[in-house]
Design a protein around this motif. Structure first.
Motif: not given
Length: 156
Positions: A16-30
């Protein structure tokens, strides 16, 4: 009656918008998901950089919640970033030449020069287009309530 083979979809991460470091975590997940599938090298790095742009665009321009998933089809693998805005954004016309060419006095700047160009804003989709060789796009899901930004992942 002929049965069509169904796509296989794997959700890698939700945020969600409140998730810290969302984009970095998306990169890690992929990166983790593709690594487990045997992807590596430039294909993996390009996909991770491109999904970073798609996730950033979703966060900046569309309401959540958001979801990143891999879709396996008979024609290949795609990565999808889903948001809660069904409107397809206007896609700019991409120039035939590389839009990240540094000015001659800045040649040799490497990734720092590229990052400076990208910080100007509005160039993320150019980067996605370049990294995916044009194999990306947007679609509204069947429900009509969500949008998918997708990109093809070349064979690993």
């Amino acid at each position: 009656m002929r049965h069509r083979k169904q796509d296989v979809v794997r959700v890698l991460w939700r945020w969600t918008r409140e998730t810290p470091d969302a984009v970095a975590r998306a990169r890690t997940a992929l990166r983790c998901g593709l690594d487990q599938l045997g992807y590596g090298g430039e294909t993996l790095d390009d996909a991770v950089l491109a999904v970073s742009e798609l996730a950033t665009n979703a966060l900046e321009h569309a309401p959540g919640p958001y979801e990143m998933r891999l879709r396996f089809t008979v024609i290949g693998l795609t990565c999808e970033v889903v948001d809660a805005d069904p409107q397809i954004p206007a896609v700019p016309v991409f120039p035939a030449e590389v839009p990240f060419e540094p000015v001659p006095e800045n040649r040799g700047g490497g990734s720092d020069a590229l990052l400076n160009v990208l910080l100007e804003g509005g160039r993320g989709l150019y980067l996605v287009h370049h990294l995916t060789c044009g194999a990306w796009g947007f679609a509204t899901e069947r429900s009509g309530r969500t949008k998918v930004a997708w990109m093809a992942i070349p064979g690993g």
